[in-house]
Design a protein around this motif. Structure first.
Motif, PDB file in Angstrom:
ATOM      1  N   VAL A  77       0.857  -1.188   0.000  1.00 19.75           N
ATOM      2  CA  VAL A  77       0.000   0.000   0.000  1.00 19.75           C
ATOM      3  C   VAL A  77       0.891   1.235   0.000  1.00 19.75           C
ATOM      4  CG1 VAL A  77      -1.760   1.277   1.284  1.00 19.75           C
ATOM      5  CG2 VAL A  77      -1.804  -1.223   1.268  1.00 19.75           C
ATOM      6  N   THR A  78       0.565   2.190  -0.846  1.00 19.42           N
ATOM      7  CA  THR A  78       1.299   3.451  -0.905  1.00 19.42           C
ATOM      8  C   THR A  78       0.368   4.587  -0.486  1.00 19.42           C
ATOM      9  OG1 THR A  78       0.708   3.739  -3.230  1.00 19.42           O
ATOM     10  CG2 THR A  78       2.814   2.650  -2.758  1.00 19.42           C
ATOM     11  N   GLU A  79       0.915   5.761  -0.321  1.00 16.71           N
ATOM     12  CA  GLU A  79       0.111   6.929   0.045  1.00 16.71           C
ATOM     13  C   GLU A  79      -0.762   7.359  -1.130  1.00 16.71           C
ATOM     14  OE1 GLU A  79       2.295  10.151   1.754  1.00 16.71           O
ATOM     15  OE2 GLU A  79       3.600   8.803   2.870  1.00 16.71           O
ATOM     16  N   GLY A  80      -1.814   8.090  -0.826  1.00 18.62           N
ATOM     17  CA  GLY A  80      -2.630   8.680  -1.862  1.00 18.62           C
ATOM     18  C   GLY A  80      -3.961   8.004  -2.121  1.00 18.62           C
ATOM     19  N   TRP A  81      -4.252   6.945  -1.380  1.00 21.95           N
ATOM     20  CA  TRP A  81      -5.537   6.269  -1.570  1.00 21.95           C
ATOM     21  C   TRP A  81      -6.684   7.158  -1.085  1.00 21.95           C
ATOM     22  CZ3 TRP A  81      -6.885   1.651  -3.774  1.00 21.95           C
ATOM     23  CH2 TRP A  81      -5.835   0.842  -4.191  1.00 21.95           C
ATOM     24  N   LYS A  82      -7.739   7.291  -1.882  1.00 26.34           N
ATOM     25  CA  LYS A  82      -8.936   8.027  -1.475  1.00 26.34           C
ATOM     26  C   LYS A  82      -9.919   7.112  -0.763  1.00 26.34           C
ATOM     27  CE  LYS A  82      -8.508  11.362  -5.191  1.00 26.34           C
ATOM     28  NZ  LYS A  82      -9.069  11.915  -6.406  1.00 26.34           N
ATOM     29  N   HIS A  83      -9.749   5.792  -0.957  1.00 25.80           N
ATOM     30  CA  HIS A  83     -10.593   4.785  -0.318  1.00 25.80           C
ATOM     31  C   HIS A  83      -9.684   3.782   0.381  1.00 25.80           C
ATOM     32  CE1 HIS A  83     -13.993   6.240  -2.682  1.00 25.80           C
ATOM     33  NE2 HIS A  83     -13.231   6.167  -3.756  1.00 25.80           N
TER      34      HIS A  83
END
Length: 121
Positions: A77-83
């Motif tokens: 998982v990386t940064e920037g997920w909106k969900h």
């Protein structure tokens, strides 16, 4: 486990299982359990290393065979997920989650279609 899941439901379930590289044990068990519900299917969970497995399955007998091959893990998982990456949020006709456009679609095809279609000539 229910054998005939819709494509959307199976994909949703696959995305909600955390399967980042090195953490594939749970998704391997899910796929193994699903495949074991298919009649005349031999399934083996092959330990590769700690928390990592291969799922091997064969259906039927005879000289003609099909190999369905893929991977169970996702990228980290990386940064920037909106969900939530493991939330499998459905909005309209889109499903958001880690792996939803990666191999989860192929895992869905193997688990829900590849072994359940009638044998064909």
């Amino acid at each position: 486990m229910e054998l005939h899941l819709t494509t959307k439901e199976l994909l949703r379930r696959l995305v909600t299982i955390r399967s980042v590289t090195g953490e594939e044990e749970a998704i391997g068990k899910f796929c193994t359990d699903l495949l074991r519900t298919i009649p005349n299917t031999k399934v083996q969970l092959q330990k590769v290393s700690e928390n990592r497995n291969n799922v091997l399955a064969a259906k039927g007998t005879g000289e003609r065979n099909v190999l369905l091959y893929g991977h169970l893990d996702t990228v980290p998982v990386t940064e920037g997920w909106k969900h939530d990456p493991f939330g499998a949020k459905i909005t309209g006709d889109k499903l958001y989650g880690l792996g939803s456009f990666d191999f989860s679609r192929q895992k869905e095809n193997i688990g829900n279609k590849g072994f359940t279609h009638e044998d064909r000539e």
